[in-house]
Design an enzyme around this catalytic site. Structure first.
Site, PDB file in Angstrom:
ATOM      1  N   GLN A 226       0.874  -1.192   0.000  1.00 15.47           N
ATOM      2  CA  GLN A 226       0.000   0.000   0.000  1.00 15.47           C
ATOM      3  C   GLN A 226       0.901   1.230   0.000  1.00 15.47           C
ATOM      4  OE1 GLN A 226      -1.943  -1.559   3.539  1.00 15.47           O
ATOM      5  NE2 GLN A 226      -3.943  -1.290   2.604  1.00 15.47           N
ATOM      6  N   ASP A 258     -11.329   6.609   4.481  1.00 12.98           N
ATOM      7  CA  ASP A 258     -10.474   5.671   5.201  1.00 12.98           C
ATOM      8  C   ASP A 258      -9.178   6.334   5.652  1.00 12.98           C
ATOM      9  OD1 ASP A 258      -9.736   2.855   5.861  1.00 12.98           O
ATOM     10  OD2 ASP A 258      -8.171   3.232   4.373  1.00 12.98           O
ATOM     11  N   GLU A 300     -12.922   8.132   9.066  1.00 11.92           N
ATOM     12  CA  GLU A 300     -12.369   7.064   9.905  1.00 11.92           C
ATOM     13  C   GLU A 300     -11.165   7.620  10.656  1.00 11.92           C
ATOM     14  OE1 GLU A 300     -10.080   2.940  10.370  1.00 11.92           O
ATOM     15  OE2 GLU A 300      -9.614   4.293   8.751  1.00 11.92           O
TER      16      GLU A 300
HETATM   17  C1  GLC Z   1      -8.397   1.454   7.823  1.00 15.38           C
HETATM   18  C2  GLC Z   1      -9.174   0.176   7.657  1.00 15.38           C
HETATM   19  C3  GLC Z   1      -8.251  -0.985   7.859  1.00 15.38           C
HETATM   20  C4  GLC Z   1      -7.109  -0.881   6.859  1.00 15.38           C
HETATM   21  C5  GLC Z   1      -6.436   0.494   6.908  1.00 15.38           C
HETATM   22  C6  GLC Z   1      -5.539   0.724   5.736  1.00 15.38           C
HETATM   23  O1  GLC Z   1      -7.919   1.623   9.104  1.00 15.38           O
HETATM   24  O2  GLC Z   1     -10.246   0.139   8.558  1.00 15.38           O
HETATM   25  O3  GLC Z   1      -8.923  -2.204   7.718  1.00 15.38           O
HETATM   26  O4  GLC Z   1      -6.160  -1.869   7.160  1.00 15.38           O
HETATM   27  O5  GLC Z   1      -7.372   1.534   6.898  1.00 15.38           O
HETATM   28  O6  GLC Z   1      -6.256   1.111   4.602  1.00 15.38           O
END
Ligand code: GLC
Length: 614
Positions: A226, A258, A300
């Site tokens: 990522q 996110d 989030e």
């Molecule tokens: C957020 C998601 C989690 C993911 C992370 C990276 O915290 O809830 O599941 O691993 O983002 O995108």
């Protein structure tokens, strides 16, 4: 009014502020002009029926704050195979009283390097096994027909290494390398690592990944596959906003942003919650109000309360519409383990003291682990040590502590510091799994009682309650992930099992675990949505009932005084209190005076007095 005019009016409302913030961050008027052109394009492309919703919602801006809102989050494949399958199962969701559906990430993501879908390779394509964009739009329309709102993730902090930008960057194309953070020697990454904490210290240590073929380092705050996007580059911001608007135009009602605190990086800082993050979120809010004002932003922000609240922005300059009530969630489980609600009460007092405009999403469990983000300052003043306490909680919830029937697994545990987070389903954490395994009916009844009490307590909070799919039938941990090489390393999969449809059918059969959970929850949901006192605008306080194991919550409006009592102890306790007038037990219908009431172990009471009955 013509749609062009509507667009102009919305743009005019925000143009100056948007331009100001954009120029402050990027000082690039060409790119700003491009952004405005694209906003116009997306506004014109927006389907008529979604535009109709926009107008309706603009007229009733509080539409999502009502007490009838109930969310559920689920994985498409686990629940129904694919998007079409979800569409066929909407009646089941309706039977759960759900009117807000969060689909876990479903965009294209590489197999085995997907982080549960949070490593997106193409923001405009659905993962083929799950369906197509057309299926998504059809699902959104079907949801709207049934008054269900649809929510999806917008993973904006990073892309998958398989995203076309990342592929080009890997080949050395400078234009694309500048969309990420590339370094050709370890010096600067080392500097960053000095101040930037790690997200996955055990499963993905460090914040950088070395690319052999390039001989360079790329920033990867989460998994190595990522790659963090560089929002200092206006091209990244613009393109990601176009992706955001594209997704909004598929008929989404809510977009979950996110990992938003991470999106801006600055050497020498923790690279979390920096002021530029708020500039970006504020711009997103304006962009969506210009193009798709019916769409809500759910941030989030899994951080301590002082970091979370600023993401609401201010009354004049709002950012997110909704945020997760994360500290309350973690503190709830702390109360389950300690049988002590003092810390929870303190946390709830903080939340209850916030302006009523702030809307929280309340939950007991989600797809992620529980990080023990508690108020350690207070715990310390009570003589408790942070590391020891976390160790206790993890022992408790893995079932390695006297008095614990919980089952689950650690997450990202560090054998040196003994620090760890925790994974497991609500039912398994409440003791349902061990009771089923031991075929112990008494234990099972206790576990169900605790599970229902926690849901009742969650429903008593202001905001939108969000169920985790499977919790409505007491779904247990699923250990199958251990056999799957792609999932084995990530214990979050323990609570990401397939939805057990065969067991779910038992929710109609009196006396089964599934029926007891399902009908218990349904009764709570129906009471909640039929009484205005549960509206998020209602004045809400904790109620001191002089027993550290019993949480009291008072909600009061002009017509009704509602008191919820939640006993976190195993045995019966007394709530020491005296109230005037006659109260009705909303679950049993019994009426009586309210003076020093006893609450059975792990049980709750929902009591109410209509004001005219005084
Ligand atoms: C957020 C998601 C989690 C993911 C992370 C990276 O915290 O809830 O599941 O691993 O983002 O995108």
């Amino acid at each position: 009014m013509k749609i062009e005019e509507v667009f102009r009016e919305r743009l005019n409302r925000h143009h100056d502020e948007l331009r100001w913030l954009y120029m402050e961050l990027y000082n690039n008027s060409d790119m700003f002009a491009e952004l405005c052109d694209q906003m116009y394009r997306f506004a014109m492309e927006r389907a008529a029926e979604f535009r109709r919703l926009d107008t309706q919602r603009e007229k009733a801006p509080g539409w999502f704050r009502k007490n009838d809102m109930l969310g559920m989050m689920l994985y498409i494949d686990n629940f129904a195979g694919n998007l079409k399958g979800v569409k066929e199962k909407l009646d089941y969701l309706k039977s759960c009283n759900v009117n807000c559906l969060h689909l876990m990430p479903f965009l294209e993501t590489p197999k085995g390097r997907s982080d549960g879908g949070y490593a997106v390779a193409d923001f405009r394509k659905v993962q083929p096994e799950l369906g197509t964009m057309k299926d998504l739009v059809e699902l959104a329309k079907a949801c709207h027909k049934k008054q269900i709102n649809l929510c999806m993730d917008f993973v904006m902090n990073h892309t998958s290494e398989e995203h076309e930008w990342a592929k080009k960057a890997r080949q050395g194309d400078g234009e694309y390398m500048s969309r990420y953070f590339f370094f050709d020697n370890p010096a600067i990454p080392r500097e960053y690592d000095r101040t930037v904490p790690q997200v996955f210290p055990t499963t993905a240590p460090g914040n950088f990944t070395y690319l052999n073929e390039r001989g360079s380092y790329v920033m990867t705050s989460f998994y190595p596959y990522q790659w963090d996007l560089n929002y200092k580059n206006p091209r990244v911001f613009n393109e990601m906003m176009y992706n955001f608007l594209f997704l909004a135009n598929q008929g989404m009602d809510i977009i979950r942003i996110d990992a938003v605190p991470y999106i801006w990086k600055e050497l020498g800082t923790q690279c979390r919650n920096l002021p530029q993050v708020h500039t970006i979120v504020r711009m997103m809010r304006m962009i969506s109000e210009i193009v798709c004002p019916g769409v809500l932003l759910l941030g989030e922000v899994v951080m301590e309360p002082e970091k979370v609240v600023p993401y609401f922005g201010t009354v004049e300059k709002p950012e997110c519409h909704m945020l997760y009530n994360v500290t309350t969630m973690a503190t709830t489980w702390n109360s389950v383990a300690t049988r002590d609600v003092r810390l929870l009460k303190k946390q709830m007092d903080i939340v209850n003291g916030l302006p009523k405009d702030y809307l929280f999403l309340n939950y007991l469990r989600c797809h992620d682990d529980i990080g023990w983000g508690l108020d350690y300052g207070t715990l310390k003043s009570w003589g408790m040590d942070e590391a020891e306490h976390k160790y206790f909680l993890n022992c408790y919830f893995t079932g390695n502590q006297q008095g614990s029937e919980s089952r689950g697994e650690l997450y990202n545990d560090d054998p040196v510091t003994r620090d760890a987070r925790f994974c497991g389903t609500t039912a398994s954490m409440c003791g349902v799994e061990s009771a089923v395994y031991e075929r112990d009916e008494e234990k099972l009844s206790n576990a169900i009682r605790l599970d229902l009490m926690l849901h009742a307590y969650m429903f008593t909070q202001s905001g939108i309650p969000m169920l985790y799919s499977g919790d409505e039938i007491g779904q247990l941990n699923d250990y199958a992930y251990r056999e799957n090489p792609e999932k084995r390393e990530d214990s979050r999969y323990i609570h990401r099992g397939s939805f057990p449809w065969k067991l779910a059918k038992l929710n109609q059969e009196k006396g089964t675990l599934q029926e007891r959970m399902f009908s218990g929850l349904r009764q709570l949901e129906e009471i909640r949505r039929s009484r205005k006192v549960f509206d998020s605008s209602t004045a809400t306080y904790t109620y001191d009932v002089k027993d550290p194991a019993v949480l009291g919550i008072l909600r009061e409006n002009e017509e009704e005084r509602f008191i919820g009592l939640f006993n976190f102890a195993d045995e019966e306790r007394t709530a020491w209190m005296e109230e005037e007038g006659v109260f009705t037990n909303l679950i049993t219908g019994e009426k009586g005076a309210l003076c020093n009431v006893t609450v059975p172990g792990h049980d709750f009471l929902w009591l109410s007095r209509k004001k005219e009955e005084k």
